[in-house]
Design an enzyme around this catalytic site. Structure first.
Site, PDB file in Angstrom:
ATOM      1  CB  SER A  18      -0.967  -0.002   1.186  1.00  0.00           C
ATOM      2  OG  SER A  18      -1.951  -0.992   1.013  1.00  0.00           O
ATOM      3  CE  LYS A  66      -9.443  -5.891   5.124  1.00  0.00           C
ATOM      4  NZ  LYS A  66      -9.620  -6.739   3.923  1.00  0.00           N
ATOM      5  CG  ASP A 101     -11.072  -5.167   0.660  1.00  0.00           C
ATOM      6  OD1 ASP A 101     -10.095  -4.606   0.133  1.00  0.00           O
ATOM      7  OD2 ASP A 101     -11.050  -5.596   1.841  1.00  0.00           O
ATOM      8  N   GLY A 126     -13.755 -15.255   6.144  1.00  0.00           N
ATOM      9  CA  GLY A 126     -13.469 -14.042   6.901  1.00  0.00           C
ATOM     10  C   GLY A 126     -14.071 -12.796   6.279  1.00  0.00           C
TER      11      GLY A 126
END
Length: 274
Positions: A18, A66, A101, A126
């Site tokens: 990132s 998250k 995402d 997940g």
């Protein structure tokens, strides 16, 4: 320096690409913004997030943060609300949470000319698996086969499927396999899978969200022309994150977005040049 700060948080975090992607994007946009990385685990997240000062504009969140990011956000975009997961926080007087995402998965498939699917398979249970379910639903999937080592962990995916109007079947990895149009693997990088060959047979196009090590066990079992690396998802979800940090909206395209995307892609393939 502008004094504007951003970063990616997670645990582990040293592998994250990132910082490369975001630095390239802000350079292309002419923004003198700082984007770093920080190892933050679930236990230290509350103190870390509330210890930020006004110089911080936003955060990218990866495992295992998250769900916690979702809880601290005061507002959520639709994808975050559906999945209960936030991978992008826009900071300020209150925190706005986004899930880029979902769009990253859709864009990664579209880049490889896969824009629709009626049947899909998701490997894993997940937060990323939930994003994958929303993504394939938006691509038109009506039937989704979710596979998990412990199928009971994937049962919430059936509830999400009901909200999306999608039939979700939950199975173990060793259960019989039927043909699908697309497969999204959300397993950790390096995960070994004895049933990889079975999933590859009539598994359609594979998007494996992992990208290190590469090829994954699954990717090695798949026909090469039908494999999409997780780097594609990483790139496209990052573009949507940049939109959030610049405009506050993941759907609001950047100025010369094609040029920004090209700069980000070059940063991934030739990091030494940056």
């Amino acid at each position: 320096m502008s004094g504007v700060r951003l970063a990616v948080w997670g645990d582990p975090i040293d592998h994250s690409k990132s910082p490369l992607l975001h630095a390239a994007a802000y350079r292309a946009l002419g923004l003198d913004w700082e984007y770093g990385r920080r190892q933050v685990d679930a236990g230290s997240f509350p103190a870390a997030i509330h210890g930020l000062d006004d110089s911080w504009r936003g955060l990218s969140l990866t495992m295992p943060l998250k769900e916690q990011a979702f809880r601290v956000a005061k507002t959520h975009d639709r994808h975050a609300e559906l999945t209960g997961a936030v991978n992008t926080l826009l900071l300020g007087e209150s925190f706005a949470g986004f899930n880029t995402d979902v769009g990253g998965i859709i864009d990664a498939f579209a880049e490889h000319d896969v824009r629709s699917a009626s049947r899909a398979r998701i490997l894993g249970a997940g937060a990323t698996a939930a994003s994958a379910l929303v993504a394939v639903a938006e691509m038109g999937a009506q039937h989704v086969d979710v596979r998990a080592r412990r199928p009971e962990r994937a049962l919430p995916m059936q509830s999400l499927g009901e909200r999306l109007g999608v039939e979700v079947a939950v199975n173990g990895f060793a259960d019989p396999v039927a043909a699908v149009d697309v497969t999204v693997a959300t397993l950790p990088g390096g995960a070994m899978l004895d049933t990889a060959a079975a999933f590859a047979t009539d598994g359609g196009t594979l998007l494996d969200v992992a990208y290190a090590p590469w090829p994954s066990t699954l990717a090695a079992a798949w026909p090469n022309e039908q494999v999409i690396s997780g780097v594609a998802m990483l790139l496209h979800q990052a573009v949507r994150q940049v939109r959030v940090f610049v405009h506050g909206d993941p759907a609001d395209e950047l100025e010369d977005e094609a040029g920004v995307l090209a700069a980000m892609r070059t940063a991934l393939t030739h990091p030494a040049q940056h």
